[in-house]
Design a protein around this motif. Sequence first.
Motif, PDB file in Angstrom:
ATOM      1  N   TRP A 192      28.150  60.468  26.643  1.00  0.00           N
ATOM      2  CA  TRP A 192      27.533  61.237  27.836  1.00  0.00           C
ATOM      3  C   TRP A 192      28.213  62.519  28.167  1.00  0.00           C
ATOM      4  N   HIS A 251      20.670  56.635  38.542  1.00  0.00           N
ATOM      5  CA  HIS A 251      19.877  57.120  37.541  1.00  0.00           C
ATOM      6  C   HIS A 251      20.767  56.990  36.082  1.00  0.00           C
ATOM      7  N   ASN A 252      22.115  57.068  36.298  1.00  0.00           N
ATOM      8  CA  ASN A 252      23.163  56.931  35.030  1.00  0.00           C
ATOM      9  C   ASN A 252      23.081  55.539  34.527  1.00  0.00           C
ATOM     10  N   LEU A 255      21.286  54.778  31.591  1.00  0.00           N
ATOM     11  CA  LEU A 255      21.725  55.225  30.418  1.00  0.00           C
ATOM     12  C   LEU A 255      22.381  53.952  29.630  1.00  0.00           C
ATOM     13  N   ASP A 321      20.899  63.448  27.080  1.00  0.00           N
ATOM     14  CA  ASP A 321      20.233  64.424  27.586  1.00  0.00           C
ATOM     15  C   ASP A 321      19.842  63.850  29.378  1.00  0.00           C
ATOM     16  N   GLN A 322      20.237  62.522  29.486  1.00  0.00           N
ATOM     17  CA  GLN A 322      19.616  61.861  30.526  1.00  0.00           C
ATOM     18  C   GLN A 322      20.617  61.837  31.635  1.00  0.00           C
ATOM     19  N   LYS A 324      23.102  62.542  34.774  1.00  0.00           N
ATOM     20  CA  LYS A 324      22.916  63.171  36.019  1.00  0.00           C
ATOM     21  C   LYS A 324      24.248  63.288  36.620  1.00  0.00           C
TER      22      LYS A 324
END
Length: 350
Positions: A192, A251-252, A255, A321-322, A324
């Motif tokens: 990440w 959000h993370n 992942l 890419d994901q 935040k």
Amino acid sequence: MASSTMNVRRIKLGSHGLEVSAQGLGCMGMSMAYGPPKPDDEMIELIHFAINSGITLLDTSDIYGPFTNELLIGKALEGEWRKKVEVATKFGFKFVDDGNESYKLEKYGDPAYVRAACEASLKRLGVDCIDLYYQHRVDTSIPIEVTMSELKKLVEEGKIKYIGLSEVSPSTIRRAHAVHPLTAVQLEWSVWCREVEEEIIPTCRELGIGIVAYSPLGRGFLSLGAKVMDNLIDSDFRKTLPRLQPENMEHNKLLFEKMSKIASKKGCTTSQLALAWVHHQGEDVCPIPGTTKIENLKQNMGALAISLTTEEMAELESLADQVKGDRYGPMQSSNTWKNSQTPPLSSWKA
């Protein structure tokens, strides 16, 4: 879970003779940043276990503690233990009185400070020579050539064997390497955190410089996901990191859930999967995950036995890419490689 009962392979770090275990041990968390300092006897037992298991690159810094982590490593390496390891430590930060009964960290790279810091680290570590000596962060007020010239003298005097830089830009790497060959650049690199791949990694490879990946487990996020933030004390460094704040964590954690599914299919943990990804970046890369528990150390070593397919690598890489949130907050961002340019040598007046 992948087994950790194996011989840890050796790799060449850089192109000037340093050989290290393919996975190192980051020692910072034993003394600071991630909760209160741990008991010396337990950490020495952990370090000895790591060495006996084949992990020989120990990573510390004078600022860890401050100073107490080097003293801990020194205790652990008394007697015959010193001959079995490669000791990496760092200089470049100094606590300065801010006039308000507290201290602030400032970066120093002038020759007198470089020499004094090296002498002090040698004493705390109880060694005659430091295997790999990094500038922890670049002093942007002093040409990198000036700092490197003093490090070169320390090599010639036998006080250090190899030179490294940490969190440093491609242009600064080139200027430093022109004064004396760099053996390693330390940088944050993980599933990440991949911004270093565009310019820094290619620059290191062009020049034959080894790569040491710190925080390969994303400060614990790639091991535990959102749970990493449970029950942290107020002074824990992770409470300052944007990616781990509630507004980004929501959000993370998606992942982490995707990584957990991949790891489950592989029959390994997410920690092992994340470390295996770093190991698959090349034989010039050495991740240095930190831990304070022997069980976690065993688990981390298990990553060395995991083989990832091209498809699995691509699947993991798509997750980056994901992400935040920035990797550092505003207070620390001035200490990243993006802010490591130094003045030209022509501006220096000794």
